[in-house]
Write a protein that holds these residues in place. Structure first.
Motif, PDB file in Angstrom:
ATOM      1  N   GLY A   1      21.564   5.575   9.424  1.00 52.27           N
ATOM      2  CA  GLY A   1      21.863   6.848  10.076  1.00 52.27           C
ATOM      3  C   GLY A   1      22.741   6.746  11.300  1.00 52.27           C
ATOM      4  N   ASN A   2      23.181   5.540  11.640  1.00 54.64           N
ATOM      5  CA  ASN A   2      23.992   5.358  12.843  1.00 54.64           C
ATOM      6  C   ASN A   2      25.410   4.928  12.455  1.00 54.64           C
ATOM      7  OD1 ASN A   2      24.537   5.245  15.595  1.00 54.64           O
ATOM      8  ND2 ASN A   2      23.989   3.093  15.727  1.00 54.64           N
ATOM      9  N   LEU A   3      26.389   5.423  13.186  1.00 56.14           N
ATOM     10  CA  LEU A   3      27.776   5.014  12.969  1.00 56.14           C
ATOM     11  C   LEU A   3      28.472   4.988  14.325  1.00 56.14           C
ATOM     12  CD1 LEU A   3      30.089   4.247  11.077  1.00 56.14           C
ATOM     13  CD2 LEU A   3      30.602   6.674  10.819  1.00 56.14           C
ATOM     14  N   ASP A   4      28.599   3.803  14.904  1.00 56.53           N
ATOM     15  CA  ASP A   4      29.272   3.661  16.188  1.00 56.53           C
ATOM     16  C   ASP A   4      30.153   2.412  16.162  1.00 56.53           C
ATOM     17  OD1 ASP A   4      27.497   1.525  16.422  1.00 56.53           O
ATOM     18  OD2 ASP A   4      26.114   2.623  17.705  1.00 56.53           O
ATOM     19  N   GLU A   5      30.814   2.156  17.288  1.00 55.36           N
ATOM     20  CA  GLU A   5      31.753   1.043  17.354  1.00 55.36           C
ATOM     21  C   GLU A   5      31.070  -0.297  17.106  1.00 55.36           C
ATOM     22  OE1 GLU A   5      34.997  -0.934  20.466  1.00 55.36           O
ATOM     23  OE2 GLU A   5      34.113   1.050  20.880  1.00 55.36           O
ATOM     24  N   ASN A   6      29.855  -0.443  17.609  1.00 57.78           N
ATOM     25  CA  ASN A   6      29.127  -1.702  17.438  1.00 57.78           C
ATOM     26  C   ASN A   6      28.846  -1.979  15.960  1.00 57.78           C
ATOM     27  OD1 ASN A   6      27.714  -4.031  18.413  1.00 57.78           O
ATOM     28  ND2 ASN A   6      25.788  -2.935  18.071  1.00 57.78           N
ATOM     29  N   CYS A   7      28.412  -0.944  15.216  1.00 57.57           N
ATOM     30  CA  CYS A   7      28.149  -1.094  13.776  1.00 57.57           C
ATOM     31  C   CYS A   7      29.427  -1.469  13.027  1.00 57.57           C
ATOM     32  CB  CYS A   7      27.579   0.204  13.208  1.00 57.57           C
ATOM     33  SG  CYS A   7      25.912   0.597  13.750  1.00 57.57           S
TER      34      CYS A   7
ATOM     35  N   TYR B   1      34.121  13.476   5.733  1.00 57.03           N
ATOM     36  CA  TYR B   1      32.713  13.720   6.086  1.00 57.03           C
ATOM     37  C   TYR B   1      31.773  13.002   5.112  1.00 57.03           C
ATOM     38  CZ  TYR B   1      33.726  17.133   9.737  1.00 57.03           C
ATOM     39  OH  TYR B   1      34.163  17.732  10.901  1.00 57.03           O
ATOM     40  N   GLN B   2      32.147  12.964   3.834  1.00 59.86           N
ATOM     41  CA  GLN B   2      31.336  12.252   2.855  1.00 59.86           C
ATOM     42  C   GLN B   2      31.354  10.752   3.138  1.00 59.86           C
ATOM     43  OE1 GLN B   2      29.381  13.737   0.645  1.00 59.86           O
ATOM     44  NE2 GLN B   2      28.593  11.747  -0.018  1.00 59.86           N
ATOM     45  N   LEU B   3      32.499  10.248   3.600  1.00 59.88           N
ATOM     46  CA  LEU B   3      32.596   8.835   3.958  1.00 59.88           C
ATOM     47  C   LEU B   3      31.659   8.492   5.114  1.00 59.88           C
ATOM     48  CD1 LEU B   3      33.966   6.081   3.610  1.00 59.88           C
ATOM     49  CD2 LEU B   3      35.800   6.888   5.128  1.00 59.88           C
ATOM     50  N   THR B   4      31.530   9.390   6.076  1.00 57.90           N
ATOM     51  CA  THR B   4      30.593   9.142   7.184  1.00 57.90           C
ATOM     52  C   THR B   4      29.161   9.090   6.688  1.00 57.90           C
ATOM     53  OG1 THR B   4      30.331  11.494   7.737  1.00 57.90           O
ATOM     54  CG2 THR B   4      32.129  10.313   8.794  1.00 57.90           C
ATOM     55  N   LYS B   5      28.824   9.943   5.704  1.00 57.87           N
ATOM     56  CA  LYS B   5      27.470   9.911   5.138  1.00 57.87           C
ATOM     57  C   LYS B   5      27.206   8.579   4.439  1.00 57.87           C
ATOM     58  CE  LYS B   5      27.130  14.917   4.365  1.00 57.87           C
ATOM     59  NZ  LYS B   5      27.001  15.983   3.339  1.00 57.87           N
ATOM     60  N   ILE B   6      28.214   8.076   3.743  1.00 54.99           N
ATOM     61  CA  ILE B   6      28.067   6.785   3.063  1.00 54.99           C
ATOM     62  C   ILE B   6      27.829   5.670   4.089  1.00 54.99           C
ATOM     63  CG2 ILE B   6      29.280   5.049   1.683  1.00 54.99           C
ATOM     64  CD1 ILE B   6      30.735   7.413   0.300  1.00 54.99           C
ATOM     65  N   CYS B   7      28.637   5.660   5.142  1.00 56.84           N
ATOM     66  CA  CYS B   7      28.481   4.629   6.178  1.00 56.84           C
ATOM     67  C   CYS B   7      27.127   4.726   6.859  1.00 56.84           C
ATOM     68  CB  CYS B   7      29.607   4.749   7.204  1.00 56.84           C
ATOM     69  SG  CYS B   7      31.249   4.343   6.562  1.00 56.84           S
TER      70      CYS B   7
ATOM     71  N   ILE C   1      34.489   7.092  -6.103  1.00 54.51           N
ATOM     72  CA  ILE C   1      33.031   7.133  -5.976  1.00 54.51           C
ATOM     73  C   ILE C   1      32.676   7.536  -4.548  1.00 54.51           C
ATOM     74  CG2 ILE C   1      30.911   5.808  -6.228  1.00 54.51           C
ATOM     75  CD1 ILE C   1      32.563   3.812  -7.909  1.00 54.51           C
ATOM     76  N   ALA C   2      31.922   8.607  -4.393  1.00 51.63           N
ATOM     77  CA  ALA C   2      31.526   9.063  -3.059  1.00 51.63           C
ATOM     78  C   ALA C   2      30.029   9.312  -2.985  1.00 51.63           C
ATOM     79  CB  ALA C   2      32.298  10.326  -2.686  1.00 51.63           C
ATOM     80  N   ASP C   3      29.259   8.577  -3.787  1.00 55.02           N
ATOM     81  CA  ASP C   3      27.811   8.711  -3.821  1.00 55.02           C
ATOM     82  C   ASP C   3      27.202   7.469  -3.177  1.00 55.02           C
ATOM     83  OD1 ASP C   3      25.056   8.600  -4.630  1.00 55.02           O
ATOM     84  OD2 ASP C   3      25.510  10.102  -6.155  1.00 55.02           O
ATOM     85  N   ALA C   4      26.518   7.655  -2.034  1.00 56.87           N
ATOM     86  CA  ALA C   4      25.963   6.524  -1.299  1.00 56.87           C
ATOM     87  C   ALA C   4      24.921   5.771  -2.115  1.00 56.87           C
ATOM     88  CB  ALA C   4      25.358   7.007   0.022  1.00 56.87           C
ATOM     89  N   ASN C   5      24.061   6.494  -2.840  1.00 54.19           N
ATOM     90  CA  ASN C   5      23.020   5.845  -3.647  1.00 54.19           C
ATOM     91  C   ASN C   5      23.633   4.944  -4.715  1.00 54.19           C
ATOM     92  OD1 ASN C   5      20.936   7.131  -2.248  1.00 54.19           O
ATOM     93  ND2 ASN C   5      21.030   8.928  -3.577  1.00 54.19           N
ATOM     94  N   LEU C   6      24.717   5.400  -5.312  1.00 58.26           N
ATOM     95  CA  LEU C   6      25.377   4.620  -6.357  1.00 58.26           C
ATOM     96  C   LEU C   6      26.064   3.389  -5.768  1.00 58.26           C
ATOM     97  CD1 LEU C   6      26.113   4.418  -9.334  1.00 58.26           C
ATOM     98  CD2 LEU C   6      28.044   5.916  -8.905  1.00 58.26           C
TER      99      LEU C   6
END
Length: 428
Positions: A95-101, A83-89, A124-129
């Motif tokens: 804010g979008n994560l689909d096949e096209n991206c 779930y944290q990986l999805t937030k990073i992506c 590392i699981a911090d998107a800002n970093l």
């Protein structure tokens, strides 16, 4: 820990595949796709075992993110990492994560995976970093390397305070704190509360210089029990579940019930929580259905706002279900506008603004089309969506917000409260 990680579309095609241990091969992933995705069984359980291999996965829209392992692992940690990986992506893809991206930015995703996992162990699981040294085109390329910036980045990655870079400076120091709650409620026809809970979060936006230490005190029941003088005025609230950002000092919280932390820069979620006792229900609903004739139905609805008069609810939407064979609806409301929307099979009553301690009403006459007597209308529950600023259904309040930094600068502090309707239902 994790042997491989994959991004798979709804057709079972592998879009991203990264191996961290050699005990898993691609054929096993294909086997998972054939057996589970083709039969649409993947939604039944996030953990599936095939031939001594554990397939741990989550679904985001039309994408499945899959982690595999052949050893005994902490599954909750793996799911939390996914779930944290999805937030990073999503932070990289607005804010979008689909096949096209994924297809457009697969090189970027591979570089992210190389940073967030080391030999299958989350790092590392911090998107800002991550965004400071991995950019859209890949790893940041510079003709002239800024040595000081590289040192700061190394300190941030390896230091004790990995979530906050050194040397931050703001001319105007500000901190914004938002308490956001969603109310999940189910009430019976007779008005009995069958299920109630509040799911909330404390959101922070930090624009502070240096390395400040912040403290937040809430009207937590355990803290109030320790403070007798305050306990006489307010017994506090009972929080069932809490989850903190990595910046929070847990030993100090366990001892003093005060949230102490050095904040990351920018926006982040400090805490999420759940409360199931003594919930302040914002609306009282009385609904009456009656059959005037065989093909005519009348609905009378009364709603009273039971929050303070100086508070206003906004964007209130009441969805009153009507039979599928409704052909003509005549409605009259004391406030707002009500309209029969065939696609929703409901009368949608929209109210832009509603003051507290006010009762409003809606009357509907529904003409029914011809149908067989065997078709019985099940009367789905009435649903309410809303937003109420300056109000918390849980009763949670911030007692104090302190910012302490060695330079002693003055900080502008902003605290806001907002309650929204989650699964807010009333049986008819």
């Amino acid at each position: 820990m994790i042997s491989s990680l994959s991004f798979i579309n709804q057709k079972g095609e592998i879009l991203i595949y990264r191996v961290y241990k050699d005990d898993i091969n691609r054929n096993e992933i294909i086997q998972f796709c054939a057996k589970m995705i083709a039969t649409k069984e993947n939604k039944e359980s996030p953990i599936i075992n095939i031939d001594q291999t554990s397939f741990i996965h989550i679904s985001i829209k039309d994408i499945i993110i899959l982690a595999t392992t052949k050893i005994d692992v902490n599954v909750a940690m793996v799911l939390e990492f996914l779930y944290q990986l999805t937030k990073i992506c999503k932070a990289y893809f607005q804010g979008n994560l689909d096949e096209n991206c994924i297809r457009k930015s697969f090189v970027l995703i591979y570089e992210i995976l190389d940073e967030v996992l080391d030999y299958g162990i989350p790092q590392i699981a911090d998107a800002n970093l991550l965004q400071k040294f991995i950019q859209e085109g890949g790893i940041q390329q510079e003709t002239t390397i800024n040595i000081e910036r590289l040192r700061q980045l190394t300190y941030t990655l390896t230091g004790a305070i990995s979530w906050r870079p050194a040397g931050l400076y703001y001319e105007k120091n500000e901190i914004y704190l938002d308490i956001i709650e969603s109310v999940n409620l189910l009430i019976s026809r007779k008005g009995t509360v069958l299920r109630s809970e509040v799911v909330g979060s404390i959101e922070l936006r930090s624009k502070l210089t240096g390395m400040p230490e912040c403290q937040i005190g809430m009207n937590d029941k355990l803290l109030m029990g320790k403070q007798a003088r305050y306990n006489k005025q307010n017994s506090g609230i009972t929080i069932d579940d809490m989850k903190f950002h990595a910046c929070v000092g847990l030993p100090k919280f366990e001892k003093d019930r005060i949230i102490t932390f050095i904040p990351p820069d920018g926006h982040f979620q400090l805490m999420s929580y759940r409360i199931s006792e003594n919930i302040n229900i914002p609306f009282k609903v009385n609904a009456f259905y009656s059959e005037i004739r065989e093909n005519k139905l009348e609905i009378r609805l009364k709603i009273k706002s039971i929050y303070d008069q100086n508070i206003y609810g906004t964007n209130i939407i009441v969805k009153i279900p009507v039979p599928k064979n409704s052909v003509n609806v005549i409605s009259a409301s004391s406030i707002g506008k009500a309209k029969h929307e065939v696609e929703e099979q409901s009368v949608i009553w929209r109210i832009k603004k509603l003051q507290g301690d006010v009762e409003i009403s809606l009357n509907c006459e529904i003409q029914l089309g011809l149908t067989t007597r065997e078709e019985v209308w099940s009367k789905p529950p009435l649903k309410i969506e809303f937003q109420i600023p300056m109000f918390t259904a849980s009763g949670l309040r911030v007692r104090f917000l302190k910012v302490m930094e060695k330079s002693g600068y003055r900080t502008n502090k902003w605290i806001k409260y907002l309650t929204k309707g989650g699964e807010y239902q009333h049986r008819l």
